[in-house]
Motif scaffolding. Structure first.
Motif, PDB file in Angstrom:
ATOM      1  N   ASN A 159      31.660  -0.038   9.315  1.00 31.15           N
ATOM      2  CA  ASN A 159      30.794   0.620   8.343  1.00 31.15           C
ATOM      3  C   ASN A 159      30.045   1.744   9.057  1.00 31.15           C
ATOM      4  OD1 ASN A 159      28.840   1.344   6.421  1.00 31.15           O
ATOM      5  ND2 ASN A 159      28.775  -0.726   5.579  1.00 31.15           N
ATOM      6  N   TRP A 160      30.613   2.959   9.011  1.00 33.34           N
ATOM      7  CA  TRP A 160      30.077   4.064   9.812  1.00 33.34           C
ATOM      8  C   TRP A 160      28.723   4.548   9.317  1.00 33.34           C
ATOM      9  CZ3 TRP A 160      32.051   4.711  14.356  1.00 33.34           C
ATOM     10  CH2 TRP A 160      33.386   4.373  14.590  1.00 33.34           C
ATOM     11  N   THR A 161      28.508   4.557   8.036  1.00 39.26           N
ATOM     12  CA  THR A 161      27.229   5.058   7.523  1.00 39.26           C
ATOM     13  C   THR A 161      26.070   4.154   7.943  1.00 39.26           C
ATOM     14  OG1 THR A 161      27.636   3.904   5.425  1.00 39.26           O
ATOM     15  CG2 THR A 161      28.291   6.220   5.564  1.00 39.26           C
ATOM     16  N   GLU A 162      26.266   2.858   7.847  1.00 39.08           N
ATOM     17  CA  GLU A 162      25.211   1.929   8.264  1.00 39.08           C
ATOM     18  C   GLU A 162      25.109   1.852   9.787  1.00 39.08           C
ATOM     19  OE1 GLU A 162      25.836  -1.798   6.380  1.00 39.08           O
ATOM     20  OE2 GLU A 162      25.414  -1.047   4.349  1.00 39.08           O
ATOM     21  N   LEU A 163      26.239   2.041  10.476  1.00 33.84           N
ATOM     22  CA  LEU A 163      26.204   2.027  11.933  1.00 33.84           C
ATOM     23  C   LEU A 163      25.397   3.204  12.469  1.00 33.84           C
ATOM     24  CD1 LEU A 163      27.067   0.986  14.708  1.00 33.84           C
ATOM     25  CD2 LEU A 163      29.195   2.267  14.454  1.00 33.84           C
ATOM     26  N   THR A 164      25.619   4.400  11.928  1.00 32.29           N
ATOM     27  CA  THR A 164      24.860   5.563  12.386  1.00 32.29           C
ATOM     28  C   THR A 164      23.382   5.429  12.026  1.00 32.29           C
ATOM     29  OG1 THR A 164      25.529   6.703  10.339  1.00 32.29           O
ATOM     30  CG2 THR A 164      26.812   7.158  12.327  1.00 32.29           C
ATOM     31  N   ALA A 165      23.095   4.839  10.866  1.00 36.30           N
ATOM     32  CA  ALA A 165      21.700   4.578  10.516  1.00 36.30           C
ATOM     33  C   ALA A 165      21.068   3.620  11.513  1.00 36.30           C
ATOM     34  CB  ALA A 165      21.610   4.018   9.099  1.00 36.30           C
ATOM     35  N   GLY A 166      21.841   2.606  11.937  1.00 40.13           N
ATOM     36  CA  GLY A 166      21.348   1.679  12.940  1.00 40.13           C
ATOM     37  C   GLY A 166      21.117   2.355  14.281  1.00 40.13           C
ATOM     38  N   LEU A 167      22.000   3.289  14.647  1.00 41.56           N
ATOM     39  CA  LEU A 167      21.810   4.036  15.892  1.00 41.56           C
ATOM     40  C   LEU A 167      20.512   4.828  15.877  1.00 41.56           C
ATOM     41  CD1 LEU A 167      25.436   5.363  16.500  1.00 41.56           C
ATOM     42  CD2 LEU A 167      24.247   3.614  17.817  1.00 41.56           C
ATOM     43  N   ILE A 168      20.204   5.426  14.738  1.00 40.75           N
ATOM     44  CA  ILE A 168      18.957   6.191  14.620  1.00 40.75           C
ATOM     45  C   ILE A 168      17.755   5.265  14.719  1.00 40.75           C
ATOM     46  CG2 ILE A 168      17.571   7.613  13.055  1.00 40.75           C
ATOM     47  CD1 ILE A 168      20.188   8.776  12.004  1.00 40.75           C
ATOM     48  N   PRO A 210      26.808  17.006  17.629  1.00 42.66           N
ATOM     49  CA  PRO A 210      26.952  15.541  17.453  1.00 42.66           C
ATOM     50  C   PRO A 210      25.730  14.898  16.806  1.00 42.66           C
ATOM     51  CG  PRO A 210      27.624  16.197  19.659  1.00 42.66           C
ATOM     52  CD  PRO A 210      26.960  17.383  19.048  1.00 42.66           C
ATOM     53  N   LEU A 211      24.535  15.397  17.149  1.00 39.26           N
ATOM     54  CA  LEU A 211      23.319  14.846  16.550  1.00 39.26           C
ATOM     55  C   LEU A 211      23.288  15.101  15.049  1.00 39.26           C
ATOM     56  CD1 LEU A 211      20.567  13.483  16.887  1.00 39.26           C
ATOM     57  CD2 LEU A 211      19.606  15.736  17.405  1.00 39.26           C
ATOM     58  N   CYS A 212      23.646  16.309  14.638  1.00 44.02           N
ATOM     59  CA  CYS A 212      23.687  16.622  13.202  1.00 44.02           C
ATOM     60  C   CYS A 212      24.733  15.778  12.485  1.00 44.02           C
ATOM     61  CB  CYS A 212      23.982  18.109  12.999  1.00 44.02           C
ATOM     62  SG  CYS A 212      22.640  19.205  13.499  1.00 44.02           S
ATOM     63  N   TYR A 213      25.854  15.535  13.145  1.00 45.93           N
ATOM     64  CA  TYR A 213      26.894  14.707  12.533  1.00 45.93           C
ATOM     65  C   TYR A 213      26.393  13.285  12.286  1.00 45.93           C
ATOM     66  CZ  TYR A 213      31.274  12.171  11.942  1.00 45.93           C
ATOM     67  OH  TYR A 213      32.263  11.363  11.460  1.00 45.93           O
ATOM     68  N   VAL A 214      25.667  12.731  13.263  1.00 50.87           N
ATOM     69  CA  VAL A 214      25.109  11.384  13.109  1.00 50.87           C
ATOM     70  C   VAL A 214      24.086  11.362  11.980  1.00 50.87           C
ATOM     71  CG1 VAL A 214      23.693   9.617  14.231  1.00 50.87           C
ATOM     72  CG2 VAL A 214      25.545  10.717  15.500  1.00 50.87           C
ATOM     73  N   LEU A 215      23.226  12.365  11.930  1.00 45.89           N
ATOM     74  CA  LEU A 215      22.205  12.422  10.877  1.00 45.89           C
ATOM     75  C   LEU A 215      22.843  12.555   9.501  1.00 45.89           C
ATOM     76  CD1 LEU A 215      19.544  14.733  12.578  1.00 45.89           C
ATOM     77  CD2 LEU A 215      19.332  12.298  12.113  1.00 45.89           C
ATOM     78  N   PHE A 216      23.830  13.436   9.365  1.00 45.65           N
ATOM     79  CA  PHE A 216      24.502  13.617   8.078  1.00 45.65           C
ATOM     80  C   PHE A 216      25.189  12.336   7.632  1.00 45.65           C
ATOM     81  CE2 PHE A 216      25.101  18.472   8.690  1.00 45.65           C
ATOM     82  CZ  PHE A 216      23.749  18.631   8.410  1.00 45.65           C
ATOM     83  N   THR A 217      25.849  11.651   8.585  1.00 43.75           N
ATOM     84  CA  THR A 217      26.548  10.415   8.246  1.00 43.75           C
ATOM     85  C   THR A 217      25.580   9.325   7.810  1.00 43.75           C
ATOM     86  OG1 THR A 217      28.266  10.956   9.875  1.00 43.75           O
ATOM     87  CG2 THR A 217      28.164   8.679   9.099  1.00 43.75           C
ATOM     88  N   ALA A 218      24.423   9.254   8.455  1.00 40.64           N
ATOM     89  CA  ALA A 218      23.453   8.203   8.144  1.00 40.64           C
ATOM     90  C   ALA A 218      22.880   8.337   6.738  1.00 40.64           C
ATOM     91  CB  ALA A 218      22.321   8.214   9.166  1.00 40.64           C
ATOM     92  N   PHE A 219      22.811   9.552   6.226  1.00 37.89           N
ATOM     93  CA  PHE A 219      22.227   9.781   4.902  1.00 37.89           C
ATOM     94  C   PHE A 219      23.281   9.921   3.801  1.00 37.89           C
ATOM     95  CE2 PHE A 219      18.683  11.058   7.597  1.00 37.89           C
ATOM     96  CZ  PHE A 219      17.616  10.463   6.946  1.00 37.89           C
ATOM     97  N   ILE A 225      25.724  27.585  24.039  1.00 39.72           N
ATOM     98  CA  ILE A 225      26.804  26.608  24.144  1.00 39.72           C
ATOM     99  C   ILE A 225      26.244  25.217  24.436  1.00 39.72           C
ATOM    100  CG2 ILE A 225      28.835  25.922  25.454  1.00 39.72           C
ATOM    101  CD1 ILE A 225      29.301  28.279  23.590  1.00 39.72           C
ATOM    102  N   ALA A 226      25.266  25.145  25.360  1.00 38.29           N
ATOM    103  CA  ALA A 226      24.664  23.856  25.691  1.00 38.29           C
ATOM    104  C   ALA A 226      23.953  23.256  24.478  1.00 38.29           C
ATOM    105  CB  ALA A 226      23.682  24.025  26.846  1.00 38.29           C
ATOM    106  N   MET A 227      23.264  24.086  23.703  1.00 34.59           N
ATOM    107  CA  MET A 227      22.588  23.615  22.503  1.00 34.59           C
ATOM    108  C   MET A 227      23.584  23.071  21.489  1.00 34.59           C
ATOM    109  SD  MET A 227      19.622  26.500  21.936  1.00 34.59           S
ATOM    110  CE  MET A 227      19.236  25.802  20.323  1.00 34.59           C
ATOM    111  N   LEU A 228      24.692  23.766  21.327  1.00 33.78           N
ATOM    112  CA  LEU A 228      25.698  23.311  20.364  1.00 33.78           C
ATOM    113  C   LEU A 228      26.307  21.978  20.786  1.00 33.78           C
ATOM    114  CD1 LEU A 228      27.528  26.672  19.544  1.00 33.78           C
ATOM    115  CD2 LEU A 228      25.958  25.395  18.077  1.00 33.78           C
ATOM    116  N   ILE A 229      26.505  21.804  22.099  1.00 32.94           N
ATOM    117  CA  ILE A 229      27.084  20.553  22.592  1.00 32.94           C
ATOM    118  C   ILE A 229      26.199  19.367  22.236  1.00 32.94           C
ATOM    119  CG2 ILE A 229      27.655  19.270  24.698  1.00 32.94           C
ATOM    120  CD1 ILE A 229      28.608  21.914  25.905  1.00 32.94           C
ATOM    121  N   PHE A 230      24.871  19.567  22.254  1.00 32.15           N
ATOM    122  CA  PHE A 230      23.947  18.482  21.946  1.00 32.15           C
ATOM    123  C   PHE A 230      23.624  18.405  20.454  1.00 32.15           C
ATOM    124  CE2 PHE A 230      23.123  19.023  26.468  1.00 32.15           C
ATOM    125  CZ  PHE A 230      23.025  17.714  26.896  1.00 32.15           C
ATOM    126  N   ILE A 231      23.489  19.546  19.808  1.00 30.79           N
ATOM    127  CA  ILE A 231      23.023  19.558  18.418  1.00 30.79           C
ATOM    128  C   ILE A 231      24.107  19.141  17.439  1.00 30.79           C
ATOM    129  CG2 ILE A 231      22.218  21.064  16.557  1.00 30.79           C
ATOM    130  CD1 ILE A 231      20.637  22.623  18.612  1.00 30.79           C
TER     131      ILE A 231
END
Length: 271
Positions: free
Chosen positions: A234-243, A24-33, A16-22
């Motif tokens: 611009n969510w795609t560029e924003l998430t890329a900027g976050l990375i 959102p991280l996967c969502y940011v990565l998918f959005t950035a690409f 459960i702890a892994m899912l809580i962290f992983i």
């Protein structure tokens, strides 16, 4: 049966702890690409046409190449000064080399529970003409005492006092002993606090807005503001900027992790 149940609960909690962290991280990565139109059509979907165009546009629009130099200056200077000052204070307190060590330690730890001193610090920087300067912002971001002091005092108490006596016998001076013996032995603690301190400074934006008014002095986080407008983001560029913003901290953690492991396994008498 009880052992099996407890083991299941432990692994389930870890999952459960892994899912809580992983997740959102996967969502940011998918959005950035994703392409902007692909994200708008299916924000939660998988990537069908991966692209690095968001990273290129994000780097250019946010002017990260300019801001990153400011952030490197702020993080390096504020982190080094904070850690050295905290160690210099923690060492005599941990060794009881000063009178009323416990009282001084208690007094300095009270600062953790007090409100943020942004307003008086703002007034001090104004009167000393350090407002809107790199030096003033570095002073504002210093983290001396508090959690770092508590962490260092606890760690230094674990270093044998026999080393102090041996250094005195050999004629080693106080600061020579501190910088050549204590600091190398404190690598695990220094590495851990360096990561925590650097993260706080690197990700700061509130104090940057308060203590800096010249855009040329802003840190890297200021660049993320260009992706959010009055009517759209611009969510795609924003998430890329976050990375892009987070990547240097990830590299720093991976680099310092080696020193943490080496220091923990070396022991206190092995240089």
């Amino acid at each position: 049966m009880r052992k099996l149940t407890s083991r299941f609960l432990v692994y389930f909690s870890i999952l459960i702890a892994m899912l809580i962290f992983i997740v959102p991280l996967c969502y940011v990565l998918f959005t950035a690409f994703k392409l902007p139109e692909e994200f708008l059509s299916n924000p939660l979907g998988l990537i069908f046409s991966p692209t690095i165009e968001n990273f290129v546009n994000s780097w250019q629009k946010a002017n990260f190449g300019f801001y990153i130099l400011n952030s490197l200056i702020y993080v390096t200077a504020a982190t080094v000064i904070s850690l050295i000052c905290s160690l210099l204070i923690a060492f005599p307190i941990a060794r009881n080399y000063v009178r009323f060590s416990s009282g001084l330690y208690f007094f300095m730890m009270i600062g953790v529970f007090l409100p943020d001193g942004t307003i008086p610090l703002f007034q001090i920087l104004l009167k000393t003409k350090l407002f809107n300067t790199r030096l003033g912002y570095i002073i504002a971001m210093l983290s001396i005492g508090g959690v770092a002091l508590m962490f260092f005092v606890s760690y230094l108490k674990g270093i044998p006092t026999d080393l102090d006596e041996a250094a005195i016998t050999d004629g080693c001076g106080y600061f020579t002993y501190f910088f050549k013996i204590i600091i190398p032995l404190s690598k695990p603690a220094i590495s851990s606090m360096a990561i925590l301190t650097a993260i706080g400074i690197w990700n700061d934006i509130v104090k940057a807005i308060i203590f800096l008014s010249d855009e040329k002095l802003f840190p890297i986080t200021k660049g993320l503001f260009v992706f959010s407008g009055q009517y759209s983001t611009n969510w795609t560029e924003l998430t890329a900027g976050l990375i892009i913003v987070a990547l240097p901290l990830v590299v720093l953690f991976l680099y310092l992790q080696r020193y943490i492991i080496d220091g923990l396994t070396a022991g206190s008498v092995k240089m």
